[in-house]
Scaffold this active site. Structure first.
Site, short mmCIF file in Angstrom:
data_model
loop_
_atom_site.label_atom_id
_atom_site.label_comp_id
_atom_site.label_asym_id
_atom_site.label_seq_id
_atom_site.Cartn_x
_atom_site.Cartn_y
_atom_site.Cartn_z
N ARG A 49 -8.65 -0.73 4.14
CA ARG A 49 -7.58 0.19 4.00
C ARG A 49 -6.73 0.02 3.25
NH1 ARG A 49 -7.28 5.37 7.22
NH2 ARG A 49 -5.83 5.78 5.22
N ASP B 231 4.08 0.91 12.75
CA ASP B 231 2.71 -0.23 11.67
C ASP B 231 2.41 -1.31 12.23
OD1 ASP B 231 2.10 2.07 10.20
OD2 ASP B 231 2.21 1.82 8.28
N ARG C 92 -0.46 13.89 14.03
CA ARG C 92 -0.04 13.65 12.34
C ARG C 92 -0.04 15.39 11.11
NH1 ARG C 92 -1.96 8.11 9.78
NH2 ARG C 92 0.39 8.54 8.58
N PRO C 93 1.11 16.27 11.79
CA PRO C 93 0.80 17.77 11.09
C PRO C 93 1.94 17.40 10.06
CG PRO C 93 2.18 17.29 12.81
CD PRO C 93 2.56 15.66 12.95
N ILE C 94 1.68 18.62 8.98
CA ILE C 94 1.57 18.07 8.06
C ILE C 94 3.22 19.42 7.92
CG2 ILE C 94 -0.16 17.34 6.93
CD1 ILE C 94 -0.82 20.04 5.46
N ASP C 95 3.63 20.08 8.45
CA ASP C 95 4.51 21.44 8.62
C ASP C 95 5.61 20.51 7.58
OD1 ASP C 95 5.43 19.05 10.46
OD2 ASP C 95 6.57 20.75 11.33
N LEU C 96 6.72 20.03 8.14
CA LEU C 96 7.52 19.63 7.32
C LEU C 96 7.55 19.38 5.31
CD1 LEU C 96 9.31 16.64 9.55
CD2 LEU C 96 10.27 18.92 8.94
N CYS D 99 -5.68 7.58 8.75
CA CYS D 99 -5.59 7.25 10.24
C CYS D 99 -5.45 8.44 11.51
CB CYS D 99 -4.92 5.60 10.63
SG CYS D 99 -4.96 4.22 10.00
N ARG E 53 -3.67 9.76 4.10
CA ARG E 53 -2.58 10.30 4.15
C ARG E 53 -1.84 10.92 2.87
NH1 ARG E 53 -0.35 14.10 8.22
NH2 ARG E 53 1.53 14.33 7.65
N LYS F 243 1.17 -1.05 0.12
CA LYS F 243 -0.56 -0.07 0.02
C LYS F 243 1.21 0.98 0.45
CE LYS F 243 -2.11 2.06 3.87
NZ LYS F 243 -1.89 3.11 4.18
N ASN F 244 1.99 1.17 0.70
CA ASN F 244 3.07 2.36 1.33
C ASN F 244 3.43 2.75 -0.19
OD1 ASN F 244 0.83 3.07 3.20
ND2 ASN F 244 2.66 2.72 4.71
N ILE G 64 7.62 6.62 17.25
CA ILE G 64 7.49 7.08 15.81
C ILE G 64 5.92 8.17 15.91
CG2 ILE G 64 6.94 7.61 13.38
CD1 ILE G 64 9.07 6.70 14.64
#
Ligand code: UD1
Length: 417
Positions: free
Chosen positions: A398, A305, A121-125, A116, A92, A22-23, A327
């Protein structure tokens, strides 16, 4: 198909083929936007997240069709479509479309992505890295808009090895003006897969598999074929199920080379594992052994995971284990549900639990609240005495193509209802 019913207590026996990753598949599908030609992505798993990505690509104007063993993506015509709704909020990986669209169109508009519920789960980076490549972001009513007039390469030092941010830098970098150098990049095998697909398209990327990547910008990319590697997380899930039930299983096509930390944990849990040409064989018997301390880490460490499924197995072990999640925070939500099945998992803080192995679990009605936690409950059901009903199963679909059929092939009594 909202729930899964399991009659537990049967040792798994036999062999099962491991689906495509998936990933790996999701960012590769986003990368197919970068060429104006046709790509063929073989071994794409038929899972809900891939279907969501397909629907997003179609909204962007791509022609996408399922073939016998994969997806054909024709991205000759790409326009800024509506990147909002469930397909974005619930997944995501829709975030990868940011880097891909900025590369291809110089602009991207998308709803703040979800995924999930595992920590903040920020997206700043992602935004910070793309800003260094010339992107200007604005946010309005939950929509993120990025505009790049002249996307250019940059030297980017990631303060932590974010998988998604590394992927976005690569996706934007291959069509940017000039080279991009990333240090502190994530080294997950799924990033290697993305780079290999892009190389097949004609991209030039150095340092693949290391934490220092050099991406040559401005290459004209052509369409390409690519075979998505097997899913190490699905393989690890089935491996843990085998250990938990005391079975003997061959995981056909499992990517053993990417699973060293998982195989080490498996042997600490008392299983014998060996690698053959066909995949990974696991032999376990009786109650799993506790482990002193299981710590999740970026690759090549033990994957976050697989933390929940390992927790389920340790919950039925014969002693005390410590599990440390390095993580994500808030990734022990499944502990409460496992405790309802007779487990004794004590949360010390947001990053650590102590598992007092109960020796056995008992069937119960439990609810999946996220993808991997849901898989952990299925495994707990396979190990438990009696009947288990897991609700909230759309989360599980999913990421798992056919978890019930796969476990039935291994002798389990399990059905989706
Ligand atoms: C990917 C995987 C997910 C896996 C995770 C870690 C996909 C689709 N998902 O998620 O299955 O669990 O890697 O291996 O491939 N972070 C920030 N700011 C950011 C981005 C991340 O602080 O902008 C933090 C996160 O909160 C987390 C850590 O970095 O604590 C790692 O996250 P990241 O590697 O980015 O995970 P994902 O790419 O979201």
């Amino acid at each position: 198909m909202d729930s899964i019913h399991i009659h537990g207590g049967i040792a798994l026996q036999g062999q099962v083929r491991i689906q495509g990753s998936k990933n790996a598949a999701l960012p590769i599908l986003a990368a197919a936007l970068l060429t104006a030609e046709r790509s063929y992505i073989r071994n794409c798993p038929r899972i809900a997240d891939v279907h969501a990505m397909v629907s997003l690509l179609r909204r962007l104007g791509c022609h996408v069709s399922w073939r016998e063993d994969g997806l054909q993506v024709d991205s000759a015509q790409v326009s800024l479509g509506s990147m909002q709704g469930e397909a974005v909020k619930g997944m995501r990986s829709s975030l990868c479309l940011l880097g891909a669209l900025l590369g291809r169109c110089g602009e991207a508009v998308l709803e703040h992505p979800g995924g999930c519920v595992i920590g903040e789960r920020p997206i700043d980076l992602h935004l910070w890295a793309l800003e260094q490549m010339g992107v200007v972001f604005s946010e309005e009513k939950g929509m993120i808009r990025g505009v790049a007039e002249g996307l250019h390469g940059a030297r980017i030092a990631l303060p932590l090895p974010s998988v998604g941010a590394t992927e976005n830098i690569i996706l934007a970098g291959v069509l940017a003006e000039g080279d991009t150098c990333v240090t502190g990049a994530a080294r997950e095998p799924e990033i290697t897969a993305l780079c290999r697909y892009l190389q097949n398209c004609g991209a030039s990327i150095e340092g693949i598999g290391t934490d220092r990547l050099r991406i040559r910008g401005g290459c004209r990319l052509r369409g390409a074929e690519y075979h998505v590697p097997a899913d190490r997380i699905v393989a690890g899930t089935y491996l843990m199920a085998c250990i938990g039930t005391g079975g003997c299983v061959l995981l056909k096509g499992a990517p053993a080379g990417e699973m060293e930390a998982v195989l080490k944990a498996a042997s600490q849990m008392g299983a014998s594992c060996w690698v053959s040409e066909e995949g990974i064989c696991i032999q376990a018997s009786g109650c799993p052994k506790p482990v002193e301390r299981l710590v999740t880490l970026p690759y090549p460490g033990f994957p976050t995971d697989l933390q929940s499924v390992a927790l389920a197995v340790l919950a039925a072990s014969g002693g005390r284990s410590i599990v440390e999640e390095r993580i994500f925070e808030n990734r022990f939500r499944v502990a409460g549900e496992l405790n309802r099945m007779g487990a004794c998992i004590e949360q010390v803080d947001a990053h650590m639990v102590v598992v007092h192995g109960a020796g056995r679990l008992c069937g119960a009605e439990v609810e999946a609240k996220e993808l991997r936690g849901g898989a952990a409950l299925v495994i707990a059901g396979l190990m438990a005495q009696g009947e288990t009903k897991v609700t909230g199963c759309p989360y599980i679909y999913r990421g798992y193509e056919n978890i019930c059929k796969d476990f039935r092939e291994l002798g389990a009594r399990i059905a989706s209802v």
